[in-house]
Scaffold this motif. Structure first.
Motif, PDB file in Angstrom:
ATOM      1  N   GLN A  97       0.819  -1.209   0.000  1.00  0.00           N
ATOM      2  CA  GLN A  97       0.000   0.000   0.000  1.00  0.00           C
ATOM      3  C   GLN A  97       0.851   1.255   0.000  1.00  0.00           C
ATOM      4  OE1 GLN A  97      -3.806  -1.226   2.665  1.00  0.00           O
ATOM      5  NE2 GLN A  97      -1.860  -2.087   3.321  1.00  0.00           N
ATOM      6  N   ASP A  98       1.874   1.334   0.842  1.00  0.00           N
ATOM      7  CA  ASP A  98       2.702   2.533   0.823  1.00  0.00           C
ATOM      8  C   ASP A  98       3.598   2.561  -0.411  1.00  0.00           C
ATOM      9  OD1 ASP A  98       4.046   0.379   2.136  1.00  0.00           O
ATOM     10  OD2 ASP A  98       5.484   1.749   3.032  1.00  0.00           O
TER      11      ASP A  98
ATOM     12  N   HIS B  73      -0.808  -5.623   4.529  1.00  0.00           N
ATOM     13  CA  HIS B  73      -1.168  -5.122   3.207  1.00  0.00           C
ATOM     14  C   HIS B  73      -2.309  -5.888   2.545  1.00  0.00           C
ATOM     15  CE1 HIS B  73       2.239  -2.318   2.986  1.00  0.00           C
ATOM     16  NE2 HIS B  73       2.888  -3.246   3.677  1.00  0.00           N
TER      17      HIS B  73
ATOM     18  N   GLU C 270      -2.085   0.159  11.022  1.00  0.00           N
ATOM     19  CA  GLU C 270      -0.874   0.641  11.673  1.00  0.00           C
ATOM     20  C   GLU C 270      -1.180   1.395  12.969  1.00  0.00           C
ATOM     21  OE1 GLU C 270       2.707   0.134   9.998  1.00  0.00           O
ATOM     22  OE2 GLU C 270       1.154  -1.402  10.152  1.00  0.00           O
TER      23      GLU C 270
ATOM     24  N   TYR D 130      -4.672   0.857   5.433  1.00  0.00           N
ATOM     25  CA  TYR D 130      -3.313   0.801   5.969  1.00  0.00           C
ATOM     26  C   TYR D 130      -3.197   1.581   7.279  1.00  0.00           C
ATOM     27  CZ  TYR D 130       1.714   2.014   6.047  1.00  0.00           C
ATOM     28  OH  TYR D 130       3.012   2.228   6.411  1.00  0.00           O
TER      29      TYR D 130
ATOM     30  N   GLY E 182      -4.532  -4.072   0.111  1.00  0.00           N
ATOM     31  CA  GLY E 182      -5.620  -4.029   1.070  1.00  0.00           C
ATOM     32  C   GLY E 182      -6.819  -4.872   0.691  1.00  0.00           C
TER      33      GLY E 182
ATOM     34  N   ASN F 130       6.390  -7.568   0.424  1.00  0.00           N
ATOM     35  CA  ASN F 130       5.115  -7.426   1.121  1.00  0.00           C
ATOM     36  C   ASN F 130       4.172  -8.572   0.787  1.00  0.00           C
ATOM     37  OD1 ASN F 130       5.512  -5.024   2.627  1.00  0.00           O
ATOM     38  ND2 ASN F 130       5.249  -3.798   0.775  1.00  0.00           N
TER      39      ASN F 130
END
Length: 330
Positions: free
Chosen positions: A28-29, A100, A247, A243, A106, A57
């Motif tokens: 995602q990032d 993720h 987190e 995400y 996601g 990931n």
């Protein structure tokens, strides 16, 4: 945009436009980092040469599929995407699907990508590209495990002649690890590759957890994306909301660290970051410390420094520049 952020833009425009290869494991990032780079390309601040994918990931199959989908989102079905290493040098692959999602984005429903995956292996592409370009001209932004880059430097050390610098999201020193108490994820997944890259003698910048945890994605910042009048702002808001919630529940820091876009920002706007010249190595054998960084902060070893290690970021300007990049996309 504030005058402060505008100054970083002006500094960037006064330099030669960077040429980037983004080595990535979307994620995602990672998706946010790729979209940031492609948005900045539309603003004529960078040239993105290719996306090269690596297992991290999620599996290589998913990271490669995701890179093609993200290129589509940016309207860049012409983007060159190359699949690379499907496993680390020595260790078994460890993924971050719990962060993720099963597909890396996601669990988002993905369309069939129009951007084709190239037949050539990512490592072969990098060797060919870097041995034929102008010397010291290409920046590699590495936002996943360093397996592809270590393979490239090991198989064809002459390819290093084409590298201006490698900007790496990875490692930690003052900040605890995010996959073990000592180790950051990218370095933990393939510590042997990380150590090869650190010993290669090429210019390196590292964006560790120490600094990425200063670039916190909050719900307010997600809303800034959601309210953009394009497709990618709201799309990225949806993706990063998943995400951020994970987190935040895990870290309790007031937001989610937006790790990988920090590497893109550092390649294009290095003045955003405070940096210290240090010697860094990675633990490859310790039972409790596998993947941990050994940062010689006070030069106790007298080893020649090999890394510009980021220590702080102007996070307000960072997010203004990030938003400007995403707003430039379709």
């Amino acid at each position: 945009m504030t005058a402060h952020a505008q100054r970083y833009l002006e500094l960037s425009r006064n330099r030669r436009k960077p040429q980037l290869i983004i080595d990535t494991d979307p994620g995602q990032d990672d998706a946010a980092a790729i979209l940031m780079a492609l948005g900045l390309e539309k603003l004529d601040l960078v040239e993105v040469l290719a996306l090269t994918t690596v297992a991290g990931n999620v599996s290589l199959h998913n990271t490669s599929k995701n890179a093609c989908v993200i290129a589509d989102w940016a309207g860049r079905s012409d983007m060159a995407v190359y699949a690379g290493a499907e496993k680390p040098f020595i260790k078994s692959l460890v993924t971050a699907q719990h962060v993720h999602g099963h597909n890396g984005l996601g669990g988002m429903q993905l369309h069939k990508a129009q951007t084709p995956l190239k037949v050539l292996h990512a490592v072969a592409y990098m060797v060919d590209m870097l041995t034929h370009v102008e010397p010291y001209s290409v920046t590699i932004c590495a936002v996943g495990p360093l397996t592809n880059i270590a393979q490239m430097l090991s198989l064809a050390p002459e390819a290093a002649r084409g590298i201006k610098e490698i900007v790496i999201m990875g490692g930690s020193f003052f900040h605890p690890g995010n996959v073990t108490p000592m180790a950051e994820f990218n370095f933990y997944v393939d510590p042997h590759a990380a150590q090869i890259v650190l010993q290669a003698g090429v210019p390196l910048r590292i964006l560790p957890l120490d600094v990425t945890h200063q670039a916190l994605l909050t719900q307010a910042r997600i809303q800034d994306l959601a309210q953009m009048g394009n497709d990618n702002g709201p799309r990225l808001a949806t993706l990063l909301d998943h995400y951020e919630r994970h987190e935040q529940a895990s870290l309790h820091e007031g937001g989610a660290p937006l790790h990988d876009p920090c590497a893109i920002a550092c390649a294009i706007f290095p003045e955003l970051f405070e940096q210290k010249r240090v010697h860094v190595a990675v633990e490859t054998q310790g039972q409790l410390t596998m993947g941990a960084c050994v940062v010689d902060w006070w030069n106790k070893s007298k080893a020649v420094p090999n890394v510009n290690w980021a220590t702080a970021v102007d996070d307000v300007a960072f997010f203004e520049l990030f938003n400007a990049a995403i707003a430039a996309l379709p």
